[in-house]
Motif scaffolding. Sequence first.
Motif, short mmCIF file in Angstrom:
data_model
loop_
_atom_site.label_atom_id
_atom_site.label_comp_id
_atom_site.label_asym_id
_atom_site.label_seq_id
_atom_site.Cartn_x
_atom_site.Cartn_y
_atom_site.Cartn_z
N ALA A 278 31.27 9.53 0.36
CA ALA A 278 30.52 10.58 0.25
C ALA A 278 30.89 11.83 1.15
CB ALA A 278 28.88 10.36 0.86
N VAL B 251 32.09 15.31 -0.53
CA VAL B 251 31.76 16.58 0.03
C VAL B 251 32.93 17.43 0.63
CG1 VAL B 251 30.41 17.56 2.04
CG2 VAL B 251 29.56 15.76 0.67
N VAL C 5 27.48 10.71 -3.15
CA VAL C 5 26.56 11.32 -2.31
C VAL C 5 25.02 10.84 -2.55
CG1 VAL C 5 25.34 13.59 -1.57
CG2 VAL C 5 27.76 13.50 -2.08
N THR D 224 24.85 7.24 -1.04
CA THR D 224 24.80 7.49 0.40
C THR D 224 23.53 7.63 0.96
OG1 THR D 224 26.97 8.07 0.53
CG2 THR D 224 25.54 8.72 2.32
#
Length: 445
Positions: free
Chosen positions: A95, A99, A194, A197
């Motif tokens: 993640a 990001v 993401v 996570t």
Amino acid sequence: MKEENRKYAQEAYDLTSYAAKEIGSRLPGSDGEKKYADYMGNKLREIGIEPKQEEFAVSPRSSIGGLSYAGWSGVILSVLAFFALKISSLWFGMAGLAVVTIIWLVFSCFFYKTWFDMFFPQEISQNTYGELVPEDGKYDYTIILSGHTDTSWCWRHSEHAYKYKDKPIIGMLATYGKVGFGAICFFFIAIVSVFMTVVYTGVYTGAEWANALLYTESFNKFLIAMHFLPIITAIGSFFVVMWGDPNPRNASRGAMDNATGCALSYEVIKYFKENPDKMPKNCRIVDCNIGAEEAGLRGSMFFAQEHKNDDLTQNAWNINIDSVADEGYFEVVIKDDWQGVRFDTDMEKMFKDTFKELGIESKTNGCIHNPVGGCDSTPMTRAGIKSVTFAAQNPVLTYYYHTWRDMPERFSVDTVGDGFDVILNVIDKISKFQEENGYNGPQKK
């Protein structure tokens, strides 16, 4: 093209050929770009204009030139996804990678912010410009003619569409299909990283919703699918890796984009040097060869910043010339959509009126927005300079755009000559505008 201007059109075409064939690729910050900047500086010196060269640091791969890094990020995430199905803690690192990559893509590659430049290798680029002032040395306004000296990395998917050059619709579908599929795959695996996570953060912190989700039928079907989907996302992400060929030998030769812009800027200033009686009243003309445009407009950003407090940016007009080759697509670029910058409306009208007066017909109706990326008019406009970009280029991705196939044999002297006529006509309109308004500044709307 006016016959009396054919001499300048032929010279501009010859300069374009020299850039593409003798110098070749000119990636931002490369020896080729430096060689071409020096060459254009020497051309100014030949006509009695002493050039100035201003160097600046550039990170060529920190912006759009580094899009392949997003592809590698997608490939890595796809491979790690298989292991993360058994080692859930891996999702957290994935993640983080997702990001960071997305933030870099949005702000550096899409919006051309310089925030990430420090994390990439740097090279030295340069802006090279010369000034032609009235014989008495006095002027009330400045017209800056600009073109960028650098070329792009070869866009493989566009170059591969060469075999469909006689079937442009198929070529366009092949190019956009690969790029679109790759983008979907990267963002899918990034969002999944993401999402997982968030789920396992909930599990580790004892959140009821997360523990309940683990035992739902839909979530378990999703986990089963994740045993196969990363294979697809890895393939798609690899299409993004292939987007920009890192090999400088395969980089664009840059005949259209943008040796034509630099050559026309030079020929226009040469025209006024040789014909001082036709020089606009109270006007200084600047021929500016901008570096590192393909690395995120870094050269024009530097120029605008470097001269924000001197008269190069005071009551100044910028005719940015970028790619004059496709005879059916003469146009004025009035906005960079991604950058959110609208260019000058007075100059827009001047170009549109000029196209009508010269009988130039365009498939784009003489006006476009730049839908992706950006052009050197954006930093100029932000600096308070009246600016638009003038082009004659098919706005659809084609086999020669940003590929090594961008060679002068594809277009004609007459098209370049029409571009020369357009610029002279617009300069005449700027001169009349200044006289009518008493040389009192940009008249911003």
